[in-house]
Design a protein around this motif. Sequence first.
Motif, PDB file in Angstrom:
ATOM      1  N   CYS A  70     -33.989  50.318  74.940  1.00 30.33           N
ATOM      2  CA  CYS A  70     -34.220  49.505  73.830  1.00 30.33           C
ATOM      3  C   CYS A  70     -33.634  48.132  74.141  1.00 30.33           C
ATOM      4  O   CYS A  70     -33.914  47.052  73.112  1.00 30.33           O
ATOM      5  CB  CYS A  70     -33.296  49.998  72.478  1.00 30.33           C
ATOM      6  SG  CYS A  70     -34.402  51.468  72.134  1.00 30.33           S
ATOM      7  N   THR A  71     -32.946  47.643  75.191  1.00 29.07           N
ATOM      8  CA  THR A  71     -32.290  46.490  75.621  1.00 29.07           C
ATOM      9  C   THR A  71     -32.958  46.052  76.649  1.00 29.07           C
ATOM     10  O   THR A  71     -33.330  47.004  77.617  1.00 29.07           O
ATOM     11  CB  THR A  71     -30.829  46.388  75.348  1.00 29.07           C
ATOM     12  OG1 THR A  71     -30.221  47.235  76.634  1.00 29.07           O
ATOM     13  CG2 THR A  71     -30.140  46.875  74.100  1.00 29.07           C
ATOM     14  N   ILE A  72     -32.980  44.811  76.926  1.00 26.38           N
ATOM     15  CA  ILE A  72     -33.574  44.122  78.205  1.00 26.38           C
ATOM     16  C   ILE A  72     -32.786  44.430  79.445  1.00 26.38           C
ATOM     17  O   ILE A  72     -33.020  44.920  80.362  1.00 26.38           O
ATOM     18  CB  ILE A  72     -33.972  42.768  78.033  1.00 26.38           C
ATOM     19  CG1 ILE A  72     -35.044  42.500  77.284  1.00 26.38           C
ATOM     20  CG2 ILE A  72     -34.268  42.134  79.579  1.00 26.38           C
ATOM     21  CD1 ILE A  72     -35.443  41.065  76.951  1.00 26.38           C
ATOM     22  N   ILE A  73     -31.342  44.340  79.129  1.00 26.09           N
ATOM     23  CA  ILE A  73     -30.288  44.476  80.228  1.00 26.09           C
ATOM     24  C   ILE A  73     -30.185  46.061  80.568  1.00 26.09           C
ATOM     25  O   ILE A  73     -29.906  46.426  81.757  1.00 26.09           O
ATOM     26  CB  ILE A  73     -28.884  44.020  79.888  1.00 26.09           C
ATOM     27  CG1 ILE A  73     -29.087  42.724  79.695  1.00 26.09           C
ATOM     28  CG2 ILE A  73     -28.001  44.439  80.473  1.00 26.09           C
ATOM     29  CD1 ILE A  73     -27.818  42.015  78.894  1.00 26.09           C
ATOM     30  N   GLY A  74     -30.455  46.838  79.615  1.00 25.37           N
ATOM     31  CA  GLY A  74     -30.282  48.308  79.966  1.00 25.37           C
ATOM     32  C   GLY A  74     -31.624  49.097  80.494  1.00 25.37           C
ATOM     33  O   GLY A  74     -31.415  50.225  80.824  1.00 25.37           O
ATOM     34  N   ILE A  75     -32.615  48.424  80.721  1.00 22.61           N
ATOM     35  CA  ILE A  75     -33.918  48.932  81.237  1.00 22.61           C
ATOM     36  C   ILE A  75     -33.872  49.663  82.451  1.00 22.61           C
ATOM     37  O   ILE A  75     -33.974  50.695  82.922  1.00 22.61           O
ATOM     38  CB  ILE A  75     -35.078  47.943  81.151  1.00 22.61           C
ATOM     39  CG1 ILE A  75     -35.696  47.602  79.665  1.00 22.61           C
ATOM     40  CG2 ILE A  75     -36.175  48.461  81.977  1.00 22.61           C
ATOM     41  CD1 ILE A  75     -36.610  46.633  79.390  1.00 22.61           C
ATOM     42  N   PRO A  76     -33.193  48.706  83.748  1.00 23.34           N
ATOM     43  CA  PRO A  76     -32.908  49.522  84.956  1.00 23.34           C
ATOM     44  C   PRO A  76     -32.048  50.865  84.536  1.00 23.34           C
ATOM     45  O   PRO A  76     -32.346  51.786  85.411  1.00 23.34           O
ATOM     46  CB  PRO A  76     -32.217  48.321  85.691  1.00 23.34           C
ATOM     47  CG  PRO A  76     -32.527  47.291  84.972  1.00 23.34           C
ATOM     48  CD  PRO A  76     -32.617  47.569  83.517  1.00 23.34           C
ATOM     49  N   LEU A  77     -31.026  50.771  83.757  1.00 25.28           N
ATOM     50  CA  LEU A  77     -30.416  52.059  83.656  1.00 25.28           C
ATOM     51  C   LEU A  77     -31.110  53.138  82.984  1.00 25.28           C
ATOM     52  O   LEU A  77     -30.771  54.285  83.211  1.00 25.28           O
ATOM     53  CB  LEU A  77     -28.908  51.547  82.802  1.00 25.28           C
ATOM     54  CG  LEU A  77     -28.068  50.465  83.769  1.00 25.28           C
ATOM     55  CD1 LEU A  77     -26.862  50.398  82.850  1.00 25.28           C
ATOM     56  CD2 LEU A  77     -27.582  51.446  84.957  1.00 25.28           C
ATOM     57  N   GLY A  78     -31.856  52.733  82.089  1.00 29.75           N
ATOM     58  CA  GLY A  78     -32.644  53.566  81.249  1.00 29.75           C
ATOM     59  C   GLY A  78     -33.627  54.314  82.283  1.00 29.75           C
ATOM     60  O   GLY A  78     -33.899  55.530  82.251  1.00 29.75           O
ATOM     61  N   ILE A  79     -34.172  53.495  83.110  1.00 27.93           N
ATOM     62  CA  ILE A  79     -35.252  53.907  84.343  1.00 27.93           C
ATOM     63  C   ILE A  79     -34.454  55.230  84.944  1.00 27.93           C
ATOM     64  O   ILE A  79     -34.769  55.958  85.544  1.00 27.93           O
ATOM     65  CB  ILE A  79     -35.886  52.801  85.031  1.00 27.93           C
ATOM     66  CG1 ILE A  79     -36.896  52.106  84.187  1.00 27.93           C
ATOM     67  CG2 ILE A  79     -36.671  53.284  86.458  1.00 27.93           C
ATOM     68  CD1 ILE A  79     -37.311  51.022  84.802  1.00 27.93           C
ATOM     69  N   ALA A  80     -33.173  54.671  85.556  1.00 26.98           N
ATOM     70  CA  ALA A  80     -32.499  55.622  86.533  1.00 26.98           C
ATOM     71  C   ALA A  80     -32.149  57.142  85.708  1.00 26.98           C
ATOM     72  O   ALA A  80     -31.916  57.874  86.294  1.00 26.98           O
ATOM     73  CB  ALA A  80     -31.023  54.876  86.704  1.00 26.98           C
ATOM     74  N   ASN A  81     -31.888  56.900  84.302  1.00 24.35           N
ATOM     75  CA  ASN A  81     -31.596  58.076  83.482  1.00 24.35           C
ATOM     76  C   ASN A  81     -32.929  58.817  83.294  1.00 24.35           C
ATOM     77  O   ASN A  81     -32.865  60.095  83.589  1.00 24.35           O
ATOM     78  CB  ASN A  81     -31.295  57.655  82.048  1.00 24.35           C
ATOM     79  CG  ASN A  81     -29.739  57.805  81.973  1.00 24.35           C
ATOM     80  OD1 ASN A  81     -29.074  58.807  82.342  1.00 24.35           O
ATOM     81  ND2 ASN A  81     -29.162  56.830  81.553  1.00 24.35           N
ATOM     82  N   PHE A  82     -34.044  58.102  83.376  1.00 22.89           N
ATOM     83  CA  PHE A  82     -35.269  59.176  83.607  1.00 22.89           C
ATOM     84  C   PHE A  82     -35.534  59.928  84.896  1.00 22.89           C
ATOM     85  O   PHE A  82     -36.064  60.662  85.207  1.00 22.89           O
ATOM     86  CB  PHE A  82     -36.542  58.243  83.341  1.00 22.89           C
ATOM     87  CG  PHE A  82     -36.389  57.747  81.738  1.00 22.89           C
ATOM     88  CD1 PHE A  82     -35.957  58.551  80.801  1.00 22.89           C
ATOM     89  CD2 PHE A  82     -36.900  56.569  81.479  1.00 22.89           C
ATOM     90  CE1 PHE A  82     -36.141  58.377  79.267  1.00 22.89           C
ATOM     91  CE2 PHE A  82     -36.836  56.120  80.163  1.00 22.89           C
ATOM     92  CZ  PHE A  82     -36.582  56.850  79.001  1.00 22.89           C
TER      93      PHE A  82
END
Length: 106
Positions: A70-82
Amino acid sequence: MLRDAERPRTIPFGIASFRIASYALWPFGRTTVERRDAGAGSLLGNIIWIVFAGWWLALGHIFTGIALCCTIIGIPLGIANFKLIPVSLMPLGREIVPTDRPFATR
């Protein structure tokens, strides 16, 4: 001294937990591949893992990944969670390898 019937049989689950932990600590530049030498024991272990731990770990990674994306900064970490969903759902019979050689163990 413990007899064979009294010895714990949970060592593969502990190793799988440490595998998930090391991959969760630094998932960037690494990927998981299925091991071809994994047999029926890992299938049975994965079924037990899914029932007791895998489903809620996978759901946690899904919800955390969505929240991070949901945040631009968190997108790489969100992809890592996926990326962590398959290994947290069925960790037995998988190996973590660098991204530049994902087919090295096949």
